[in-house]
Design an enzyme around this catalytic site. Sequence first.
Site, mmCIF file in Angstrom:
data_model
loop_
_atom_site.group_PDB
_atom_site.id
_atom_site.type_symbol
_atom_site.label_atom_id
_atom_site.label_comp_id
_atom_site.label_asym_id
_atom_site.label_seq_id
_atom_site.Cartn_x
_atom_site.Cartn_y
_atom_site.Cartn_z
ATOM 1 N N SER A 1 1.159 -1.314 -0.022
ATOM 2 C CA SER A 1 -0.446 0.329 -0.156
ATOM 3 C C SER A 1 0.509 1.000 0.190
ATOM 4 O O SER A 1 1.770 0.822 0.925
ATOM 5 C CB SER A 1 -0.585 0.011 1.105
ATOM 6 N N LYS B 1 -0.575 -0.760 -4.451
ATOM 7 C CA LYS B 1 -2.097 0.327 -4.250
ATOM 8 C C LYS B 1 -1.846 1.353 -3.775
ATOM 9 O O LYS B 1 -0.868 1.891 -2.905
ATOM 10 C CB LYS B 1 -2.679 -0.381 -2.734
ATOM 11 N N LEU B 2 -2.613 2.269 -4.454
ATOM 12 C CA LEU B 2 -1.949 4.180 -4.440
ATOM 13 C C LEU B 2 -2.899 4.325 -3.622
ATOM 14 O O LEU B 2 -4.697 4.209 -3.765
ATOM 15 C CB LEU B 2 -2.329 4.547 -6.186
ATOM 16 N N LYS B 3 -3.107 5.283 -2.557
ATOM 17 C CA LYS B 3 -3.971 5.817 -1.612
ATOM 18 C C LYS B 3 -4.613 7.055 -2.419
ATOM 19 O O LYS B 3 -3.291 7.647 -3.288
ATOM 20 C CB LYS B 3 -3.265 6.639 -0.604
ATOM 21 N N ASP C 1 -7.226 2.889 -3.385
ATOM 22 C CA ASP C 1 -8.568 3.207 -1.722
ATOM 23 C C ASP C 1 -8.610 4.493 -1.523
ATOM 24 O O ASP C 1 -7.336 5.242 -1.301
ATOM 25 C CB ASP C 1 -7.079 2.097 -1.088
ATOM 26 N N ASN D 1 -10.465 5.564 0.864
ATOM 27 C CA ASN D 1 -10.476 5.751 2.499
ATOM 28 C C ASN D 1 -11.686 5.869 2.790
ATOM 29 O O ASN D 1 -11.336 7.641 3.581
ATOM 30 C CB ASN D 1 -9.822 6.556 3.531
ATOM 31 N N GLU E 1 -11.472 0.917 -4.247
ATOM 32 C CA GLU E 1 -11.669 0.433 -3.019
ATOM 33 C C GLU E 1 -11.961 1.622 -2.127
ATOM 34 O O GLU E 1 -12.049 3.141 -1.708
ATOM 35 C CB GLU E 1 -10.885 -0.156 -1.934
ATOM 36 N N ASP F 1 -13.736 -1.512 2.255
ATOM 37 C CA ASP F 1 -13.137 -1.891 3.072
ATOM 38 C C ASP F 1 -14.420 -1.653 4.250
ATOM 39 O O ASP F 1 -14.532 -2.361 4.759
ATOM 40 C CB ASP F 1 -11.945 -1.399 3.207
ATOM 41 N N LYS G 1 -10.482 -7.461 6.775
ATOM 42 C CA LYS G 1 -9.529 -6.851 7.912
ATOM 43 C C LYS G 1 -9.613 -7.440 9.473
ATOM 44 O O LYS G 1 -11.665 -7.028 9.600
ATOM 45 C CB LYS G 1 -9.296 -5.709 7.748
ATOM 46 N N GLY H 1 -4.662 -4.504 5.426
ATOM 47 C CA GLY H 1 -3.652 -4.524 6.759
ATOM 48 C C GLY H 1 -3.640 -3.448 7.142
ATOM 49 O O GLY H 1 -4.599 -2.229 6.943
HETATM 50 O O1 NPG Z 1 -0.318 -2.741 4.354
HETATM 51 O O2 NPG Z 1 -0.344 -2.228 6.955
HETATM 52 C C1 NPG Z 1 -0.250 -2.366 5.450
HETATM 53 C C2 NPG Z 1 -1.332 -1.088 5.342
HETATM 54 C C3 NPG Z 1 -2.376 -1.185 3.605
HETATM 55 O O3 NPG Z 1 -2.995 0.526 3.685
HETATM 56 C C4 NPG Z 1 -3.630 -0.101 4.611
HETATM 57 N N1 NPG Z 1 -3.920 -0.005 5.683
HETATM 58 O O4 NPG Z 1 -7.310 1.732 4.737
HETATM 59 O O5 NPG Z 1 -6.356 -0.020 4.198
HETATM 60 C C5 NPG Z 1 -6.577 0.855 4.953
HETATM 61 C C6 NPG Z 1 -4.926 1.516 5.558
HETATM 62 C C7 NPG Z 1 -5.537 1.236 7.160
HETATM 63 C C8 NPG Z 1 -3.920 1.507 7.625
HETATM 64 C C9 NPG Z 1 -6.614 1.967 7.679
HETATM 65 C C10 NPG Z 1 -4.249 1.731 9.343
HETATM 66 C C11 NPG Z 1 -6.319 2.509 8.822
HETATM 67 C C12 NPG Z 1 -5.439 2.018 9.847
#
Ligand code: NPG
Length: 376
Positions: free
Chosen positions: A144, A170-172, A197, A199, A222, A247, A271, A299
């Site tokens: 990510s 995966k690009l935020k 992603d 969020n 996502e 998610d 998750k 993750g």
């Molecule tokens: O590789 O653990 C990892 C991080 C993956 O991007 C990632 N997690 O929105 O999915 C998500 C984000 C996240 C991280 C969300 C921390 C919440 C807490």
Amino acid sequence: MAIIIKDFTFSSLEIPLVTPFTTSFSTQTARKMLVVQVHTEVDGTSVSGWGECGALAEPVYSEEYTAGVLDVSERFLLPLLAAAQRDGGLTAETVGHYLEPIVGHRMAKSAIEMAVLDAQLRAAGVSFKDYLGVTRDKVPSGVSVGIQDSVPRLLDVVDGYLAEGYQRIKLKIKPGWDVDPVRAVREAHPDVPLQVDANATYTLVDAAQLRKLDAYDLLLIEQPLAEDDMRQHAELARVMRTPMCLDESVVSAASAADAISMGAAAIINIKPSRVGGYLEARRIHDIARAHGTAVWCGGMLETGIGRGANAALAGLPGFTLPGDISASSRFYEHDITTPFVLEDGFIRIPTGPGLCEEPNADALAGFTTATHVFPV
Ligand code: NPG
């Protein structure tokens, strides 16, 4: 096997990140989190089990946060377990049932169930992989990539991860950081498996902008819309070619069933901590698989405790897309267990008893900022 829980120790950790991690909701420079140790007695032998909690220090990803997890655990969740234990019949598989009277707080429940399940499996000498019936030895690893200051910087970061062997990027994204970075990465890497992603940071009003992403052959988009916007995700899915993945919206097997039947999710990010634990995570996998809906393992910047357990879960057959199960070094210079490493783009599934390797006591102590002991 009768398991007698003595107490839970919650350690508040602060582990520095190798590089700041920026999402649409925050920039993290250290992972502040709770690690849980349960002390039990199984058939007269002392066994401890370990879990970790996905909650962040602030309620910015979901409504849970570390101080709230401590509070709800001490005041409500652990007293329910104590009562269940007095009545007899407490096992890892019944923890979720006994905690049901408390609404929500799934990350707290997940950490507690995880520690009890770990203790139970350790006592039985069974690995989580075998408990789940997983036959794979390794899982493909995706990474990510946080929001960067500039597109050239993003391209450097992506190049670095691809050179390490990650199988999927995966690009935020967020408003103002979406089509341009995606186009640049796609042009630089025409064949790399790529997904985005958001969020939960867009609204349906942004549909025209989001549709521009359809040009870049993405595996999925996502959670573009808010957590409680299941219907709007279904509407957006109808006007986009890119498969819709949820998610934040999927918090249980029931909500997974809703998402699938409404057409709000063609793919689900599972998750365990978001959905209340590994057992509910497995139920979501089973429901999705029965519907032909692909899942992958998300993750939460896990330590080696959760990373190992996630790798085992992701070995189940419905996990057909690479997960956010990267090497420990993606986030941490020092982990609290033996670090997970990339082997030709894969992460090996642990085979020892329990969900994970026991954390190293010195490493754990080094990152611990506070300890809270709750007798049961
Ligand atoms: O590789 O653990 C990892 C991080 C993956 O991007 C990632 N997690 O929105 O999915 C998500 C984000 C996240 C991280 C969300 C921390 C919440 C807490």
